[in-house]
Write an enzyme that holds these catalytic residues in place. Structure first.
Site, PDB file in Angstrom:
ATOM      1  N   GLY A  70       0.811  -1.215   0.000  1.00 25.70           N
ATOM      2  CA  GLY A  70       0.000   0.000   0.000  1.00 25.70           C
ATOM      3  C   GLY A  70       0.843   1.263   0.000  1.00 25.70           C
ATOM      4  O   GLY A  70       0.536   2.235  -0.698  1.00 25.70           O
ATOM      5  N   THR A  71       1.906   1.267   0.748  1.00 26.24           N
ATOM      6  CA  THR A  71       2.738   2.463   0.863  1.00 26.24           C
ATOM      7  C   THR A  71       3.376   2.812  -0.477  1.00 26.24           C
ATOM      8  O   THR A  71       3.325   3.966  -0.923  1.00 26.24           O
ATOM      9  CB  THR A  71       3.839   2.244   1.924  1.00 26.24           C
ATOM     10  OG1 THR A  71       3.204   1.880   3.153  1.00 26.24           O
ATOM     11  CG2 THR A  71       4.675   3.484   2.127  1.00 26.24           C
ATOM     12  N   GLN A 178      -7.744  -0.706   3.010  1.00 27.69           N
ATOM     13  CA  GLN A 178      -8.596  -1.274   4.063  1.00 27.69           C
ATOM     14  C   GLN A 178      -9.917  -1.819   3.529  1.00 27.69           C
ATOM     15  O   GLN A 178     -10.538  -2.666   4.157  1.00 27.69           O
ATOM     16  CB  GLN A 178      -8.886  -0.221   5.144  1.00 27.69           C
ATOM     17  CG  GLN A 178      -7.674   0.177   5.982  1.00 27.69           C
ATOM     18  CD  GLN A 178      -7.232  -0.920   6.945  1.00 27.69           C
ATOM     19  OE1 GLN A 178      -7.981  -1.856   7.261  1.00 27.69           O
ATOM     20  NE2 GLN A 178      -5.997  -0.824   7.414  1.00 27.69           N
ATOM     21  N   SER A 198      -3.382  -3.605  -0.990  1.00 25.74           N
ATOM     22  CA  SER A 198      -2.300  -4.293  -0.304  1.00 25.74           C
ATOM     23  C   SER A 198      -2.782  -5.687   0.103  1.00 25.74           C
ATOM     24  O   SER A 198      -3.922  -5.846   0.537  1.00 25.74           O
ATOM     25  CB  SER A 198      -1.891  -3.493   0.932  1.00 25.74           C
ATOM     26  OG  SER A 198      -0.834  -4.135   1.591  1.00 25.74           O
ATOM     27  N   ALA A 199      -1.919  -6.681  -0.026  1.00 28.06           N
ATOM     28  CA  ALA A 199      -2.357  -8.060   0.198  1.00 28.06           C
ATOM     29  C   ALA A 199      -2.480  -8.446   1.673  1.00 28.06           C
ATOM     30  O   ALA A 199      -3.328  -9.250   2.039  1.00 28.06           O
ATOM     31  CB  ALA A 199      -1.386  -9.027  -0.497  1.00 28.06           C
ATOM     32  N   THR A 236      12.953  -7.189 -10.327  1.00 30.48           N
ATOM     33  CA  THR A 236      12.501  -8.570 -10.511  1.00 30.48           C
ATOM     34  C   THR A 236      11.189  -8.798  -9.766  1.00 30.48           C
ATOM     35  O   THR A 236      11.058  -8.437  -8.600  1.00 30.48           O
ATOM     36  CB  THR A 236      13.579  -9.546 -10.009  1.00 30.48           C
ATOM     37  OG1 THR A 236      14.767  -9.292 -10.760  1.00 30.48           O
ATOM     38  CG2 THR A 236      13.153 -10.992 -10.189  1.00 30.48           C
ATOM     39  N   CYS A 320       0.390   8.555  23.867  1.00 31.85           N
ATOM     40  CA  CYS A 320       1.486   7.904  24.573  1.00 31.85           C
ATOM     41  C   CYS A 320       2.158   6.822  23.732  1.00 31.85           C
ATOM     42  O   CYS A 320       3.275   6.435  24.026  1.00 31.85           O
ATOM     43  CB  CYS A 320       0.986   7.295  25.876  1.00 31.85           C
ATOM     44  SG  CYS A 320       0.934   8.510  27.200  1.00 31.85           S
TER      45      CYS A 320
HETATM   46  C1  LIG Z   1      -5.251   2.899   4.510  1.00 31.78           C
HETATM   47  C2  LIG Z   1      -3.883   2.328   4.409  1.00 31.78           C
HETATM   48  N1  LIG Z   1      -3.057   2.738   3.434  1.00 31.78           N
HETATM   49  C3  LIG Z   1      -1.824   2.240   3.296  1.00 31.78           C
HETATM   50  C4  LIG Z   1      -1.329   1.287   4.152  1.00 31.78           C
HETATM   51  C5  LIG Z   1       0.059   0.770   3.960  1.00 31.78           C
HETATM   52  O1  LIG Z   1       0.059  -0.469   3.339  1.00 31.78           O
HETATM   53  P1  LIG Z   1       1.341  -1.418   3.371  1.00 31.78           P
HETATM   54  O2  LIG Z   1       1.503  -1.856   4.784  1.00 31.78           O
HETATM   55  O3  LIG Z   1       1.018  -2.533   2.455  1.00 31.78           O
HETATM   56  O4  LIG Z   1       2.500  -0.609   2.887  1.00 31.78           O
HETATM   57  C6  LIG Z   1      -2.157   0.826   5.182  1.00 31.78           C
HETATM   58  C7  LIG Z   1      -1.694  -0.197   6.148  1.00 31.78           C
HETATM   59  O5  LIG Z   1      -1.035   0.060   7.115  1.00 31.78           O
HETATM   60  C8  LIG Z   1      -3.457   1.361   5.318  1.00 31.78           C
HETATM   61  O6  LIG Z   1      -4.267   0.977   6.296  1.00 31.78           O
HETATM   62 ZN   LIG Z   2       2.676   8.564  28.940  1.00 33.72          ZN
END
Ligand SMILES: Cc1ncc(COP(=O)(O)O)c(C=O)c1O
Ligand SMILES: [Zn+2]
Lengths: 380, 122
Positions: A70-71, A178, A198-199, A236, A320
């Protein structure tokens, strides 16, 4: 008893997924770009995976690009669009409660001369599509609003936002990490140009994801090196990952969504029986597996660790536990008071979650909340 | 993330509660973190003969509250004033760097309670 209710963070890899991936380590280990039979069998598996994922969202296979998750997908979607279209304009619209993968991309683009509008969200966790319309300027090139929020699970009206963007000929990206498998997103029905998946949130392996891209000409790669993944994500290919991802998608079922919805509603109902507890985010239009509750006069990390001691895994929006010592930006964007955000926990279910587990968790939460309130100076 | 000692004090904190006829009460809060700590002391012949706390906060905040009551109990006011953040951290067998401010909160609460005691005596 050990109960895992942090499925929004990541999920158990389905045994069937692990099994499907197995041959691609020691047996079919070829490079999918090689011409020999080892390469061919890897390529075939990769393309089958692509086809399956494309079918699931009603896309064409050449519109699906495998990413490392996802990132990476969010980065490629946002920066890739910004760089490709920078001569057209430098304005981007997003919302205040996006995932850090989106927010921090936008912030990095601001440092490079782009202008970003961060839309407010309503108290119950929705971006108003009309606010998107109002924020659009002549130089707007991209709108990025998530499909479902990762902390509070609210499902956004991507259909309306997509319509507005297509009227104005603006690229619309949505992070569906999500929502995949929980809310249908048909890319032929919804006017969305780029979608991140994202898988590992759907019982697939970690570090593999996909990006749906309607028109690859409007995207510039962030990395260079090879022709893999249409040169947009070179390197790859992660064949075992793609195979595992496709298997996870193949296993998605509406029955599971129904079951999770019922368990979620039961969990919400029981947790709200605790005095001074409130649900964060709307009860309607909410992911089938998301519960986010604030308990007054106590703090989330203590709740988390108290529950962990009883074998229950959850997460919290408390300051925290964040490195910046600020409560969840999502809850603050909703207008939740900082002290209520401190006392929030997220419980996220999976298809493996059983009713007995939920009953155990309800009892554990009640005990932990009660004992923490006993030692709290507040609320007396 | 936390030492066993922190977890031990978090799970079973010492000296929890209120002292109804306290000689000094200190309430401090850390906005950055959101933790709030209230410390009660009972003083006899310049000695802290009883001490109790109520805390809303993370595990570190609860553990440092618990440990500061252990450290201060039985000490004279002057001795108690000498307890430092390092004493607290050491006694807890270390705290993650982001949580050190929670130990400061405990020191502040003790100082506030002692100040309250002194102010009341005047
Ligand atoms: C809404 C959302 N976007 C992006 C990500 C990132 O995905 P990934 O962990 O596959 O990089 C997440 C998960 O943490 C997510 O909840
Ligand atoms: Zn604290």
């Amino acid at each position: 008893m050990r109960v895992y209710l942090d499925n929004a963070a990541t999920t158990k890899t389905a045994p069937e997924v692990a099994e499907a991936m197995q041959p691609f380590f020691v047996e079919k280990y070829g490079n999918a770009s090689s011409m020999h039979s080892f390469g061919e069998e890897a390529k075939e598996a990769l393309e089958n995976a692509r086809q399956l994922i494309a079918n699931y969202v009603n896309a064409e296979p050449e519109q699906i690009i495998f990413t490392s998750g996802g990132t990476e997908g969010d980065n490629l979607a946002i920066k890739g669009t910004a760089y490709a279209l920078k001569n057209k304009g430098k304005h981007i619209i997003t919302s205040k409660f996006e995932h850090p993968a989106v927010l921090e991309c936008c912030q990095s683009l601001e440092k490079r001369g782009f202008d970003v509008t961060y839309l407010n969200v309503s108290r119950d966790g929705f971006v108003n599509p009309e606010d998107v319309r109002k924020a659009i300027r002549d130089d707007t090139i991209l709108v990025t609003v998530m499909h479902a929020n990762n902390e509070i699970g609210t499902i956004q009206d991507v259909e309306s936002i997509g319509k507005i963007c297509s009227e104005k000929d603006i690229v619309f990206h949505t992070d569906a990490v999500q929502s995949l498998g929980k809310v249908l997103l048909d890319v032929k029905e919804v006017n969305v140009d780029i979608v991140s998946f994202s898988a590992h949130k759907i019982h697939g392996p970690k570090s593999i994801g996909a990006l749906f891209v309607r028109d690859k000409k409007q995207l510039q790669p962030l990395f260079h090196g090879g022709a893999q993944e249409f040169s947009l994500c070179p390197g790859t290919e992660n064949v075992s990952g793609a195979v595992g991802f496709a298997k996870a998608v193949d296993m998605l079922s509406e029955t599971d969504v129904k079951r999770m919805t019922e368990l979620r509603d039961y969990l919400i109902e029981k947790l709200l029986e605790i005095p001074e507890a409130c649900l964060n985010g709307s009860r309607e239009n909410r992911l089938c597996n998301n519960v986010n509750v604030s308990f007054s006069h106590i703090e989330g990390e203590s709740i988390l660790l108290g529950l962990d001691d009883q074998g229950v895994a959850v997460s919290t929006g408390s300051a925290c536990t964040s490195k910046k010592l600020e409560p969840s930006h999502v809850l603050l964007a909703l207008g939740v008071k900082p002290e209520e955000a401190h006392g929030s926990i997220r419980l996220s279910l999976s298809k493996y979650t059983a009713k007995e587990e939920i009953d155990y968790v309800i009892k554990a939460v009640k005990e932990v909340v009660e004992s923490l309130r006993k030692i709290s100076p507040l609320g007396k | 993330m936390y030492s066993e000692k922190v977890i031990e004090h978090f799970k079973k904190p010492h000296n929890v509660g209120k002292i109804e006829d306290a000689d000094g009460v200190g309430t401090v809060g850390n906005r950055a973190c959101g933790d709030v700590m209230k410390l009660y002391i009972k003083v006899k012949d310049n000695k802290i003969v009883d001490i109790k706390f109520e805390t809303m906060g993370c595990a570190a905040a609860i553990a440092t509250s618990s440990i500061i009551t252990d450290l201060a109990k039985g000490k004279t006011i002057e001795e108690a004033m000498k307890i430092t953040k390092d004493n607290v951290v050491e006694e807890l067998e270390g705290l993650p760097p982001v949580k050190v401010h929670c130990s400061l909160l405990a020191i502040d609460a003790l100082h506030a309670a002692i100040k309250d005691f002194k102010d009341k005596k005047k």
